[in-house]
Scaffold this active site. Structure first.
Site, PDB file in Angstrom:
ATOM      1  N   HIS A  63       0.817  -1.219   0.000  1.00 30.42           N
ATOM      2  CA  HIS A  63       0.000   0.000   0.000  1.00 30.42           C
ATOM      3  C   HIS A  63       0.847   1.263   0.000  1.00 30.42           C
ATOM      4  O   HIS A  63       1.917   1.324   0.610  1.00 30.42           O
ATOM      5  CB  HIS A  63      -1.034  -0.010   1.129  1.00 30.42           C
ATOM      6  CG  HIS A  63      -0.511   0.107   2.520  1.00 30.42           C
ATOM      7  ND1 HIS A  63      -0.299   1.320   3.127  1.00 30.42           N
ATOM      8  CD2 HIS A  63      -0.195  -0.834   3.437  1.00 30.42           C
ATOM      9  CE1 HIS A  63       0.129   1.113   4.374  1.00 30.42           C
ATOM     10  NE2 HIS A  63       0.206  -0.178   4.582  1.00 30.42           N
ATOM     11  N   ASP A 169       5.817   2.127   6.565  1.00 34.82           N
ATOM     12  CA  ASP A 169       4.523   1.423   6.483  1.00 34.82           C
ATOM     13  C   ASP A 169       3.662   2.188   5.477  1.00 34.82           C
ATOM     14  O   ASP A 169       3.045   3.169   5.856  1.00 34.82           O
ATOM     15  CB  ASP A 169       3.896   1.374   7.873  1.00 34.82           C
ATOM     16  CG  ASP A 169       2.511   0.749   7.884  1.00 34.82           C
ATOM     17  OD1 ASP A 169       2.092   0.189   6.859  1.00 34.82           O
ATOM     18  OD2 ASP A 169       1.837   0.861   8.919  1.00 34.82           O
ATOM     19  N   GLU A 198      -5.196   1.698   2.528  1.00 36.87           N
ATOM     20  CA  GLU A 198      -5.076   0.551   3.430  1.00 36.87           C
ATOM     21  C   GLU A 198      -5.346   0.984   4.859  1.00 36.87           C
ATOM     22  O   GLU A 198      -6.035   0.299   5.617  1.00 36.87           O
ATOM     23  CB  GLU A 198      -3.671  -0.053   3.310  1.00 36.87           C
ATOM     24  CG  GLU A 198      -3.529  -1.434   3.975  1.00 36.87           C
ATOM     25  CD  GLU A 198      -3.093  -1.397   5.438  1.00 36.87           C
ATOM     26  OE1 GLU A 198      -3.072  -2.451   6.070  1.00 36.87           O
ATOM     27  OE2 GLU A 198      -2.787  -0.298   5.966  1.00 36.87           O
ATOM     28  N   GLU A 199      -4.824   2.146   5.226  1.00 38.03           N
ATOM     29  CA  GLU A 199      -4.862   2.581   6.628  1.00 38.03           C
ATOM     30  C   GLU A 199      -6.262   2.985   7.093  1.00 38.03           C
ATOM     31  O   GLU A 199      -6.480   3.204   8.270  1.00 38.03           O
ATOM     32  CB  GLU A 199      -3.879   3.744   6.856  1.00 38.03           C
ATOM     33  CG  GLU A 199      -2.415   3.407   6.587  1.00 38.03           C
ATOM     34  CD  GLU A 199      -1.806   2.453   7.607  1.00 38.03           C
ATOM     35  OE1 GLU A 199      -2.513   2.020   8.531  1.00 38.03           O
ATOM     36  OE2 GLU A 199      -0.618   2.120   7.433  1.00 38.03           O
ATOM     37  N   HIS A 313       3.340   3.655  12.745  1.00 42.27           N
ATOM     38  CA  HIS A 313       2.321   4.712  12.803  1.00 42.27           C
ATOM     39  C   HIS A 313       2.816   5.958  13.542  1.00 42.27           C
ATOM     40  O   HIS A 313       2.019   6.798  13.922  1.00 42.27           O
ATOM     41  CB  HIS A 313       1.011   4.213  13.428  1.00 42.27           C
ATOM     42  CG  HIS A 313       0.276   3.253  12.537  1.00 42.27           C
ATOM     43  ND1 HIS A 313      -1.089   3.118  12.557  1.00 42.27           N
ATOM     44  CD2 HIS A 313       0.708   2.405  11.584  1.00 42.27           C
ATOM     45  CE1 HIS A 313      -1.451   2.203  11.659  1.00 42.27           C
ATOM     46  NE2 HIS A 313      -0.364   1.755  11.069  1.00 42.27           N
TER      47      HIS A 313
END
Lengths: 346, 355
Positions: A63, A169, A198-199, A313
Site C-alpha cells: 500500500h 509502512d 489501506e490505513e 504509525h
C-alpha cells in the site's frame, strides 16, 4: 536501493491522497511492465508478463498510503485544527514537526508550557493545534486549505544496519515490490497492485482483487516490532517480531488467517535458500491488505510477508536493512520456484 | 546583521546545563568584534565587557541571558536501549517518538520508542520519562561501546522558518535572549554609551540559575537586566500570564524587580514608541533575575521577556521582530544612561519628621 527507500519515505501520501507516491512509483516501474493502469480508486495496477511456464494469476500488493492527519479548520489566532487519518496515538503529537499540503508548509504541533499545563491526561487530537506562523485566520488561509494533508516532517536517516524515517509502512513494501518488478520475469504473469487507503480499512486492495480475481496473493508489508526491554511486571511480554530476525510471515492477524500452504511454502523456500525469516506473533490487533483480498470472489489464498518495523504509525520508524532486503529476496525465491501444486487441492 | 541566521546558528548547537562550552564558543565568536574583554568564570558563564566612554571608574550595567538548554542524561544502557534522567525541566509528555542526539563517544541519532497504537497498553496518560527507552538503531554491543551512563542527550530539532517572522527550534529558551543581547551590542557599536556594558551568557539557569549567581558576584554590576523567554499566548494559557507573538517583548513587575528600574525601562519604551507588555510576577520569576537581585549587597534588577510558545518542547516558536525590538530597546536605554542614573535609582530617604 537505499535512495529508493529514502525517496519513498519522504514522499507525502496520506490515505486518499496518494498521488505523489503513485507518480514516483510509475517512474520506477514504467519501463518494466506490460500493462499499467490507474483505477477509479487511485490504485496503481500493473501487469508484468511471465515466461508462461506457470498458468496462475499471482497478485502482489503493497500500500502507498501512510498514516497522517488532515486540516479541518482554523482558529482566529491563525492556528490550524486537524484530525487523524488512520490509526494514530495522539500522545506522540505534542511538540512534533509537520508538513502541510503539497507545498509542504512547515508547522509545529503546539503544547502549552509545563510550567502552566501540568495535567497528565492525554489531550485528544481535537484539542491540539498547529502553528504555521500565521498571525490570524486570513493569513493561515493563504497558505493552508481545509482538507490538506498533514504528514510528519521526518527526514530519512541511515543509522548503520538500520534506517529511520516516516512512512516505511508501507513504502518499504512498495520499494520491495518495485525491486521485484524490475528483476527477471517470473514463471507466471504478475499482477502487482500499489494500493490506496489501506490505513482506513483495506479499501484499495479490495477493488484491485475484485478486478483481477487472482489465484493467490502475496502482500508485502511492514509489521509491528516492539523488542524493547520489557517491564517484568507487564503480563504481555510479546514483542510481535524482532528486528534483524528476517522478514516476518503472518500466520494470522486480526484481518486474515493466512493460507497455511502458502505459509509452509515460504518457510521451505527460506530454509532452502538460507534466508532468515520469522513468524509474526498472531496476537494483537492489526491487519493488512490480505484482509480484504482473501475474501474476494470465490476466495483468494493469501499470505503477508512483512518487514519488522519499530514505532509503527509514528513519525520515526526504525527498520533493519537486512530484514527489508530479505523481504524481496524471499519473495523472489518463492516466486521463481512457484508452480500450481503449491495451492492445488489433490 | 542577519538576526534570523544568527538565532538559527545559536539553536543548532547542543549545550544543556553544565555542558555549555559549544554554544559559548559560538557566542564568543559572534560578539568578538564589539567586545573589549572576555572572561569565562568558574561556573562556565561567558562574561563580555564592552567599555563605555565615561571617565573611570565607570558604572556597569549587566545584561544577562542564559545560554544553556534543557536536556537529558543517560541513566542506564540495557540491551542496546538507553534510559534517561532529565537535565532541567524537560516536559516528559512530549518525549514519545521525539528524535534526540545521544552525545556518546560520537553523536548518535536516536528516537524515544513509542509502541504502535495497536499495542499501546493505555493511551489515557503520558508515560513518565523513566518508562521510555531511546533507540539508536545499533546492535547492543556497539551501543554498550559508544554510550555510557552520564552521557548527555539533547533534542534533535534543527531550527526552521515558519511563515511570517516566526522560527521554530529547540533551545529558543534561551538562545532567543542571547540573540537579543547580540542585537543590542550591534546597535551599540554605532552609538555612544558612557557606562560599561557587561554582556553575560550565563550557564546552568535551567538547573537553578547558579551560573547567573556567580556571574553577578564576579561582575558586581550597578544594575542588571536579565532576558529570558516568557510564555507566548496559545491555547491552554491564561490571558494575564501569556503574550502574543510578534507584538513586543515584556517587562516584568513584582518583588524580583527594582521598581524605579522598571519605570525607567518603561519610559524608554514609551519614548521610543516600542510596544511592550507588562508581565506581573508575584514572587520567584524562575529566571536568572531571582539570583542576580540578591548578589552581594543587592542589585537593582529588571527582567525582559521574549514571548515564546511551546516552551520546553523541541518545537519552541518565537517571532524575530520581538527579538529585534528587545535589542533596540536595550541599546536605547543604555545609550541614555548618564553617570547620575544610579542616584535616580536610590530609594528616597524620608526627611526627619520632628512633629
Amino acid at each position: 536501493m537505499i535512495d529508493l527507500l529514502r525517496e519513498l519515505s519522504e514522499a507525502v501520501g496520506i490515505s486518499g491522497d496518494e498521488g505523489a507516491v503513485r507518480d514516483l512509483i510509475v517512474q520506477h516501474i514504467r519501463a518494466y511492465v506490460d500493462e499499467i493502469t490507474i483505477d477509479p480508486m487511485g490504485n496503481l495496477l500493473v501487469v508484468r508478463r511471465g515466461t508462461g511456464r506457470v498458468k496462475l494469476r499471482v497478485m502482489a500488493a503493497a500500500h502507498m498510503d501512510e498514516v497522517g492527519m488532515i486540516v479541518t479548520g482554523y482558529e482566529s489566532d491563525g492556528t490550524i485544527r486537524f484530525s487523524a487519518v488512520g490509526g494514530l496515538d495522539e500522545r506522540i503529537l505534542p511538540g512534533t514537526r509537520v508538513h502541510i499540503g503539497a507545498e509542504k508548509v512547515p508547522g509545529v504541533i503546539m503544547w502549552p508550557p509545563i510550567h502552566i499545563n501540568t495535567g497528565n491526561d492525554t489531550v485528544p487530537i481535537d484539542r491540539l493545534r498547529i502553528d504555521i506562523g500565521a498571525a490570524n485566520k486570513e493569513a493561515a488561509q493563504k497558505h493552508v486549505e481545509r482538507g490538506d494533508a498533514i504528514t510528519f516532517n521526518s527526514p530519512f536517516v541511515e543509522l548503520g544496519p538500520t534506517v529511520r524515517g516516516k512512512a516505511f509502512d508501507d513504502r518499504a513494501g512498495c520499494a520491495s515490490l518495485i525491486k521485484l518488478i524490475q528483476g527477471d520475469p517470473f514463471p507466471f504473469d504478475l499482477y502487482a497492485a500499489f494500493t490506496v487507503q489501506e490505513e482506513v480499512g483495506l479499501r484499495g486492495a479490495r477493488v484491485a482483487a475484485q478486478r483481477w480475481q487472482p489465484d493467490m496473493a502475496f502482500v508485502l508489508e511492514t509489521t509491528a516490532c516492539h523488542d524493547l526491554p520489557q517491564d517484568p511486571d507487564e503480563p504481555d511480554q510479546t514483542t510481535i517480531t524482532s528486528l534483524g530476525g528476517g522478514p516476518a510471515i503472518t500466520v494470522a492477524d486480526a484481518s486474515t488467517i493466512s493460507n497455511p500452504r502458502l505459509v509452509q511454502y515460504l518457510v521451505r523456500t527460506a530454509e532452502r535458500e538460507g534466508i532468515p525469516c520469522q513468524f509474526r506473533s498472531p496476537q494483537h490487533a492489526g491487519g493488512t491488505d490480505a484482509g480484504s483480498i482473501h475474501k474476494t470472489g470465490i476466495g483468494v489464498p493469501s499470505v503477508t510477508i512483512a518487514t519488522p518495523c519499530r514505532y509503527l504509525h509514528g513519525p520515526n520508524l526504525i527498520m533493519s536493512l537486512s530484514d527489508w532486503e530479505n523481504q524481496s529476496n524471499l519473495v523472489r525465491a518463492a516466486w521463481l520456484a512457484l508452480d500450481e501444486h503449491v495451492i492445488s487441492h489433490q | 546583521m542577519d538576526l534570523k541566521a544568527h538565532l538559527k546558528e545559536l539553536c543548532a548547537v547542543a549545550a544543556p546545563s553544565g555542558y555549555e562550552a559549544p554554544v559559548r564558543d559560538v557566542i564568543r565568536a559572534a560578539w568578538a568584534k564589539w567586545i573589549d574583554e572576555f572572561t569565562v568564570d568558574g561556573m562556565g558563564s561567558l562574561i563580555a565587557v564592552k567599555h563605555g566612554t565615561g571617565r573611570k571608574p565607570r558604572r556597569k550595567i549587566m545584561l544577562c541571558a542564559h545560554m544553556d538548554e534543557i536536556g537529558l542524561i543517560v541513566s542506564e544502557v540495557r540491551d542496546g536501549f538507553i534510559r534517561t534522567s532529565t537535565l532541567g525541566g524537560i516536559d516528559y509528555r512530549v518525549l514519545l517518538a521525539q528524535t534526540v542526539i545521544v552525545h556518546g563517544q560520537r553523536p548518535l541519532s536516536g528516537v524515544f520508542g513509542a509502541a504502535p497504537p495497536h499495542m499501546a497498553r493505555s493511551r489515557k496518560e503520558y508515560p513518565p520519562a523513566e518508562e521510555l527507552w531511546i533507540d539508536v538503531g545499533l546492535p547492543a554491543a556497539e551501543v554498550a561501546e559508544l554510550v555510557r551512563v552520564g552521557d548527555i542527550i539533547t533534542f534533535d530539532a534543527p531550527p526552521f522558518d515558519l511563515k511570517g517572522d516566526r522560527i521554530a527550534a529547540k533551545s529558543l529558551d534561551n538562545r532567543v535572549s542571547v540573540a537579543a543581547v547580540t542585537t543590542c551590542l550591534y546597535e551599540l557599536s554605532h552609538r555612544r554609551h558612557t557606562w560599561d556594558v557587561v554582556a553575560v551568557a550565563s550557564a546552568q539557569e535551567e538547573t537553578g540559575a547558579s551560573g547567573a549567581a556567580s556571574a553577578a558576584y564576579h561582575v558586581q554590576p550597578d544594575i542588571a537586566i536579565v532576558l529570558d523567554g516568557t510564555f507566548g499566548k496559545q491555547k491552554g494559557t491564561n490571558e494575564d500570564e501569556s503574550f502574543p507573538l510578534g507584538e513586543g517583548p515584556t517587562l516584568s513587575r513584582g518583588p524580583n524587580f527594582h521598581p524605579l528600574l522598571f519605570k525607567a525601562l518603561q519610559d524608554t519604551a514609551k519614548d521610543e514608541d516600542i510596544k511592550i507588555h507588562i508581565e506581573v510576577v508575584p514572587g520567584n520569576s524562575h529566571t536568572d533575575a531571582w539570583e542576580v537581585q540578591v548578589s552581594r549587597v543587592g542589585i537593582p534588577t529588571a527582567l525582559i521577556g521574549i514571548p515564546m510558545t511551546n516552551m520546553h518542547t523541541p518545537a519552541e516558536v518565537v517571532d524575530v521582530r520581538d527579538v529585534k525590538r528587545a535589542g533596540r530597546w536595550l541599546a536605547t536605554f543604555i545609550t541614555g544612561l548618564e553617570p547620575g542614573f544610579l542616584d535616580d535609582m536610590a530609594y528616597p530617604m524620608p526627611k526627619e519628621d520632628h512633629s
